[in-house]
Design an enzyme around this catalytic site. Structure first.
Site, PDB file in Angstrom:
ATOM      1  N   GLY A   8       0.763  -1.178  -0.013  1.00  2.84           N
ATOM      2  CA  GLY A   8       0.022  -0.077   0.035  1.00  2.84           C
ATOM      3  C   GLY A   8       0.874   1.179   0.004  1.00  2.84           C
ATOM      4  O   GLY A   8       0.446   2.384   0.657  1.00  2.84           O
ATOM      5  N   GLY A  11      -0.602   4.738  -1.063  1.00  7.34           N
ATOM      6  CA  GLY A  11      -1.796   5.043  -0.101  1.00  7.34           C
ATOM      7  C   GLY A  11      -1.265   6.506   0.598  1.00  7.34           C
ATOM      8  O   GLY A  11      -0.057   7.047   0.341  1.00  7.34           O
ATOM      9  N   GLN A  12      -2.250   7.000   1.596  1.00  9.40           N
ATOM     10  CA  GLN A  12      -1.965   8.328   2.281  1.00  9.40           C
ATOM     11  C   GLN A  12      -0.570   8.004   3.136  1.00  9.40           C
ATOM     12  O   GLN A  12       0.089   9.118   3.199  1.00  9.40           O
ATOM     13  CB  GLN A  12      -3.119   8.683   3.241  1.00  9.40           C
ATOM     14  CG  GLN A  12      -2.915   9.936   3.746  1.00  9.40           C
ATOM     15  CD  GLN A  12      -3.917  10.212   4.855  1.00  9.40           C
ATOM     16  OE1 GLN A  12      -4.610   9.520   5.522  1.00  9.40           O
ATOM     17  NE2 GLN A  12      -4.264  11.453   5.411  1.00  9.40           N
ATOM     18  N   ASP A  34       2.519  -1.653  -4.274  1.00  7.93           N
ATOM     19  CA  ASP A  34       1.041  -1.477  -4.577  1.00  7.93           C
ATOM     20  C   ASP A  34       0.460  -1.998  -5.568  1.00  7.93           C
ATOM     21  O   ASP A  34       1.047  -2.631  -6.335  1.00  7.93           O
ATOM     22  CB  ASP A  34       0.903   0.197  -4.540  1.00  7.93           C
ATOM     23  CG  ASP A  34      -0.417   0.824  -4.043  1.00  7.93           C
ATOM     24  OD1 ASP A  34      -0.250   1.572  -2.989  1.00  7.93           O
ATOM     25  OD2 ASP A  34      -1.397   0.411  -4.365  1.00  7.93           O
ATOM     26  N   ARG A  36      -1.076  -0.963  -7.925  1.00  9.86           N
ATOM     27  CA  ARG A  36      -1.303   0.025  -9.123  1.00  9.86           C
ATOM     28  C   ARG A  36       0.098   0.658  -9.336  1.00  9.86           C
ATOM     29  O   ARG A  36       0.698   0.658  -8.325  1.00  9.86           O
ATOM     30  CB  ARG A  36      -2.186   1.077  -9.102  1.00  9.86           C
ATOM     31  CG  ARG A  36      -2.336   2.120  -8.025  1.00  9.86           C
ATOM     32  CD  ARG A  36      -3.353   2.726  -7.582  1.00  9.86           C
ATOM     33  NE  ARG A  36      -3.589   3.170  -6.330  1.00  9.86           N
ATOM     34  CZ  ARG A  36      -2.999   4.491  -5.946  1.00  9.86           C
ATOM     35  NH1 ARG A  36      -2.656   5.131  -6.947  1.00  9.86           N
ATOM     36  NH2 ARG A  36      -3.108   4.941  -5.008  1.00  9.86           N
ATOM     37  N   ASP A  52      -0.552  -7.386  -5.515  1.00 13.59           N
ATOM     38  CA  ASP A  52      -1.977  -7.664  -4.922  1.00 13.59           C
ATOM     39  C   ASP A  52      -1.862  -8.262  -3.555  1.00 13.59           C
ATOM     40  O   ASP A  52      -1.458  -9.338  -3.553  1.00 13.59           O
ATOM     41  CB  ASP A  52      -2.785  -8.194  -5.978  1.00 13.59           C
ATOM     42  CG  ASP A  52      -4.221  -8.545  -5.165  1.00 13.59           C
ATOM     43  OD1 ASP A  52      -4.901  -8.859  -5.930  1.00 13.59           O
ATOM     44  OD2 ASP A  52      -4.398  -8.065  -4.186  1.00 13.59           O
ATOM     45  N   TYR A 141     -14.931  -1.789   9.510  1.00 15.13           N
ATOM     46  CA  TYR A 141     -13.405  -1.476   9.383  1.00 15.13           C
ATOM     47  C   TYR A 141     -13.237  -1.601  10.839  1.00 15.13           C
ATOM     48  O   TYR A 141     -11.995  -2.076  11.305  1.00 15.13           O
ATOM     49  CB  TYR A 141     -13.287   0.168   9.190  1.00 15.13           C
ATOM     50  CG  TYR A 141     -12.026   0.692   9.539  1.00 15.13           C
ATOM     51  CD1 TYR A 141     -12.016   1.619  10.334  1.00 15.13           C
ATOM     52  CD2 TYR A 141     -11.210   0.535   8.515  1.00 15.13           C
ATOM     53  CE1 TYR A 141     -10.652   2.465  10.531  1.00 15.13           C
ATOM     54  CE2 TYR A 141      -9.921   1.057   8.568  1.00 15.13           C
ATOM     55  CZ  TYR A 141      -9.718   2.117   9.579  1.00 15.13           C
ATOM     56  OH  TYR A 141      -8.402   2.718   9.573  1.00 15.13           O
ATOM     57  N   LYS A 145     -10.015  -3.934  12.464  1.00 13.82           N
ATOM     58  CA  LYS A 145      -8.835  -3.490  12.994  1.00 13.82           C
ATOM     59  C   LYS A 145      -8.957  -4.203  14.502  1.00 13.82           C
ATOM     60  O   LYS A 145      -7.730  -4.799  14.935  1.00 13.82           O
ATOM     61  CB  LYS A 145      -9.183  -2.053  13.384  1.00 13.82           C
ATOM     62  CG  LYS A 145      -8.982  -1.168  12.498  1.00 13.82           C
ATOM     63  CD  LYS A 145      -7.649  -1.565  11.666  1.00 13.82           C
ATOM     64  CE  LYS A 145      -7.256  -0.531  10.207  1.00 13.82           C
ATOM     65  NZ  LYS A 145      -6.049  -0.938   9.724  1.00 13.82           N
TER      66      LYS A 145
END
Ligand code: VAH
Length: 315
Positions: A8, A11-12, A34, A36, A52, A141, A145
């Site tokens: 990831g 990501g942010q 990632d 992509r 993936d 979510y 977690k």
């Protein structure tokens, strides 16, 4: 020297953690992955692989190809997206996590994955939420977690994998926009303040949530992963936070820089319901005591930096 694999990475968190880790540990020692590929420096400035996280064989092959000893697993769906696509969220958030843990177990890697204040629910004490307390989240979510925290502790206790985690609050950054979160309003507001001097918030006034500026989040990950394990009484996951505010407070801080800024409200019932189920503020004492956690940015200092950086970014 560490050899680190990030999932990831676009990501942010990953968009900034990758560069920071490459500065600290050496570009060639930080392999970004990632699902992509983009023209981001994450891809162009150092080792990058398409991955993936649902493909455990591909993940293992990349980890072996680069002989990694640390896995930073960031690939996941955030709260609002997870609530819209709960089964996809379960499969990706839990399937990706168990794959990363299995690769870490096989290759004896140190392991990090973020948890969230979303791991708490309506029956959790809402103010100064303790490190060890009730965790009955009412979102997919949050279920992901809590299950993830327990799974990471299990892999430490059962297999000796050096798993570590942080319960992050809403993270605010100017590099990569967040996607699909409940706290994203606290990022969007800065962009809209500069572009339009106004913002329509989907989270209602009076809704307190913990927040943190991205530089503090990056330092917390690195400090935790470098911490002496003999000092850790907890592992998955530590409460960390820098501030707690409601929309009117961030609007007032922005007006100190943009006096004409106007705030309106169009509450999104889904994300408001998620926000209402989370704490107003959490207690980061365990993180401070066990590995020296300390946040540098408060709302005023973050707002000054965010507006300055975004004015440059948005031209
Ligand atoms: C979200 N930004 O809103 C994430 C985070 C505490 C919030 O987990 O889903």
């Amino acid at each position: 020297m560490k050899k680190i694999l990030l999932t990831g990475a676009l990501g942010q968190i990953g968009s900034e953690l990758t560069g920071k880790m490459r500065e600290i540990y050496g570009t060639d020692n930080v392999i970004a992955t990632d699902i992509r590929q983009t023209d981001s420096e994450v891809v162009t400035a150092g080792p990058f692989e398409i991955l993936d996280v649902m493909d455990i064989e591909a993940m293992g092959n990349i980890a072996k190809k680069y002989n990694v000893d640390t896995i930073i697993h960031l690939a996941a769906l955030l709260s609002a997206t997870a609530e819209a696509k709960p089964l996809l969220a379960w499969n990706l958030n839990m399937g990706g996590l168990v794959n990363a843990l299995e690769v870490s177990r096989e290759l004896q890697c140190q392991f990090f994955t973020p948890s969230s204040i979303g791991a708490f629910g309506p029956t959790t004490p809402k103010d100064c939420t303790p490190q060890d307390t009730i965790q009955r989240p009412t979102t997919m979510y949050g279920v992901n977690k809590v299950a993830g925290e327990l799974l990471c502790d299990y892999y430490y206790q059962k297999f000796g994998v050096d798993t570590r985690g942080l319960r992050f609050p809403g993270l605010i950054s100017y590099v990569a926009p967040p996607g699909g979160g409940t706290t994203d309003y606290a990022v969007e507001i800065y962009y809209e303040a500069i572009k339009n001097e106004r913002y329509t918030s989907y989270i209602d006034r009076g809704t307190y949530m913990d927040m943190m500026y991205m530089p503090d989040a990056l330092n917390a990950i690195i400090d935790l992963m470098e911490a002496n394990p003999s000092n850790l009484k907890h592992r998955n996951s530590f409460n960390v936070t820098a501030m707690s505010f409601e929309p009117e407070q961030i609007a007032a801080e922005i007006r100190k820089h943009i006096p004409a800024f106007e705030m309106e409200y169009q509450v999104d019932p889904v994300r408001q319901t998620i926000a209402n189920s989370w704490p107003n503020s959490i207690d980061p004492t365990a993180a401070s005591e066990e590995w020296g956690f300390k946040a540098d940015y408060d709302l005023a200092k973050m707002t000054t930096d965010m507006l300055e950086k975004l004015k440059m970014k948005l031209g």
